[in-house]
Design an enzyme around this catalytic site. Sequence first.
Site, PDB file in Angstrom:
ATOM      1  N   HIS A 130      -5.849   2.900   1.103  1.00 50.94           N
ATOM      2  CA  HIS A 130      -5.124   4.060   1.632  1.00 50.94           C
ATOM      3  C   HIS A 130      -5.888   4.798   2.745  1.00 50.94           C
ATOM      4  CE1 HIS A 130      -2.907   3.119  -1.892  1.00 50.94           C
ATOM      5  NE2 HIS A 130      -3.571   3.861  -2.746  1.00 50.94           N
ATOM      6  N   ASP A 178       0.917  -1.138   0.000  1.00 44.50           N
ATOM      7  CA  ASP A 178       0.000   0.000   0.000  1.00 44.50           C
ATOM      8  C   ASP A 178       0.956   1.188   0.000  1.00 44.50           C
ATOM      9  OD1 ASP A 178      -1.402   2.298   0.903  1.00 44.50           O
ATOM     10  OD2 ASP A 178      -3.009   1.000   1.602  1.00 44.50           O
ATOM     11  N   HIS A 179       1.117   1.838  -1.131  1.00 48.33           N
ATOM     12  CA  HIS A 179       2.237   2.789  -1.221  1.00 48.33           C
ATOM     13  C   HIS A 179       2.074   3.974  -0.264  1.00 48.33           C
ATOM     14  CE1 HIS A 179      -0.313   5.102  -3.972  1.00 48.33           C
ATOM     15  NE2 HIS A 179       0.501   6.115  -3.792  1.00 48.33           N
TER      16      HIS A 179
HETATM   17  C1  BG6 Z   1      -3.270   4.698  -6.333  1.00 45.32           C
HETATM   18  C2  BG6 Z   1      -4.564   4.745  -7.082  1.00 45.32           C
HETATM   19  O1  BG6 Z   1      -3.284   3.649  -5.394  1.00 45.32           O
HETATM   20  O2  BG6 Z   1      -3.077   5.931  -5.649  1.00 45.32           O
HETATM   21  C3  BG6 Z   1      -4.592   5.928  -8.038  1.00 45.32           C
HETATM   22  O3  BG6 Z   1      -4.738   3.541  -7.806  1.00 45.32           O
HETATM   23  C4  BG6 Z   1      -4.259   7.209  -7.339  1.00 45.32           C
HETATM   24  O4  BG6 Z   1      -5.853   6.032  -8.678  1.00 45.32           O
HETATM   25  C5  BG6 Z   1      -2.998   7.058  -6.507  1.00 45.32           C
HETATM   26  O5  BG6 Z   1      -4.071   8.205  -8.326  1.00 45.32           O
HETATM   27  C6  BG6 Z   1      -2.778   8.276  -5.639  1.00 45.32           C
HETATM   28  O6  BG6 Z   1      -1.530   8.163  -5.022  1.00 45.32           O
HETATM   29  P1  BG6 Z   1      -0.721   9.448  -4.585  1.00 45.32           P
HETATM   30  O7  BG6 Z   1       0.518   8.910  -3.952  1.00 45.32           O
HETATM   31  O8  BG6 Z   1      -0.461  10.253  -5.819  1.00 45.32           O
HETATM   32  O9  BG6 Z   1      -1.607  10.203  -3.621  1.00 45.32           O
END
Ligand code: BG6
Length: 493
Positions: free
Chosen positions: A243, A180-181
């Site tokens: 997230h 989960d980045h």
């Molecule tokens: C991803 C989603 O997990 O997170 C995307 O699949 C989204 O749709 C992205 O744009 C948003 O990540 P961040 O790090 O740019 O807030």
Amino acid sequence: MENSKRPKALIIIFGATGDLAKRKLFPSIFHLCQHRKMCGDFAVVGIGRRPWSNDEFRDTVEHSVKESYSPEQDLSHFTANFYYQSLDVTDSGSYQELNQLVVDLEKRYQTEGNRMFYLAMAPQFFGVIANNLANNGLKDSPGWTRLVIEKPFGHDLESAQILNDEIRAAFNEDQIYRIDHYLGKEMVQNIEVIRFANGIFEHLWNNRFIANIQVTSSESIGVEERARYYDVSGATRDMAQNHMLQMIALLAMEPPINLTPDEIRSEKVKVLRALRLIEEDEVDDFFVRGQYGGGHINDKTVPAYRDEAYELNDSNTETYVAGKVMIDNYRWAGVPFYFRTGKRMATKATKLVIEFKDIPMNLYYKHEDDRHPNLLYINIHPDEGITLYLNAKKTGVGSQAEPVKLSYNSAGVDGMNTPEAYEKLILDCMLGDATNFTHWDEVALTWRYIDRVLKIWENRQPDFPNYESGSMGPKAADELLEKDGFHWWQIRD
Ligand code: BG6
């Protein structure tokens, strides 16, 4: 990094010709190599269907690193550690060749049999790859073997469970690293430290002193090139199930007894178990969905979601979701955790706002409307840091209060760029630290919660589009808070 702590490993990327590998993985590996002096400690095998040569693959890697970092130096030393293997992932027989390449590279790079299999592919292949790796001896090595999996992890609880069973037939839970980045983001990792290393916050961190908590992750981009994926996913599966609920769990968890992954995860799991499930007749009191119409962002006219691609023209997929999450435990009973996330909103920002309860009698305001409760902002993106709003005397005659702002901006302190979330997660995985990856129990509990809402929505026709591109979402999302006597705090300072 000390030598003893430098992980040696072979990184095997499935889906190496894909978008994620190009945008995130290659630049992150380059950064690891440069800034952590880890070049020479690993080699990378890229796997894809296309019949590429090593040279073609290395050119792609070079191109993607240049796009992200525009380094001035010659990259050939770096890209020389990348090898390409064309493979049909569903064909068990072709894994023998991969096995041979892996064994050869391990001898050459002395990586001690440590193997990271990174699945940057569509989830329908996760199970088959995991099993083919196990059945073809790729898991049998003298070192560690770990499987990194990208989201989406299932489409609902049932499909996630099936997927998990398939993977678990080949790998143990402690070998599986579900990405989960958001958990790799510097300020998301800072939530725990801000809470548990500061008495002035943690003593007040409960339903006696906190009125509500707001989690916003807004994006100004639209669906982009991902219509096929996004239209079957929607904002709730794409952002909320993972997230948003992960950030809520970090905000709500009890202090762990130590910082081991097991202890931290077990506290998060307890929060997720306490999420109050939504009943059919109350969904509108707790959740709002939206889909963007056309509008303007940064003076540019942008189309409605349904006009972004031909196949979207009668879509009822939500591109926005807001929710009021109740956590039924001793610490949080009665405190709403509101979240909202969506595409084509006014700005790109991720912020958490903790609204403290006001004092019982405030002598320093003329009108009720002038009151300003204490707020703690945890700024995740674009600025990284915290902002605390206090009240102080307005300069001059009289004794009226006005809000003042104390800010700490972590990016401003040492002038360093925050390491990309992916870079940290790849390194964590190499070090065997699973803290910032999601355990199956977390995945199952978040799906259980989200599934309820999605199932109720499935049977009801939405009235889309219901928010303008460039706005902060549908009006109903404001009402969600207004009913409780609150409002969204602005996310632009
Ligand atoms: C991803 C989603 O997990 O997170 C995307 O699949 C989204 O749709 C992205 O744009 C948003 O990540 P961040 O790090 O740019 O807030």
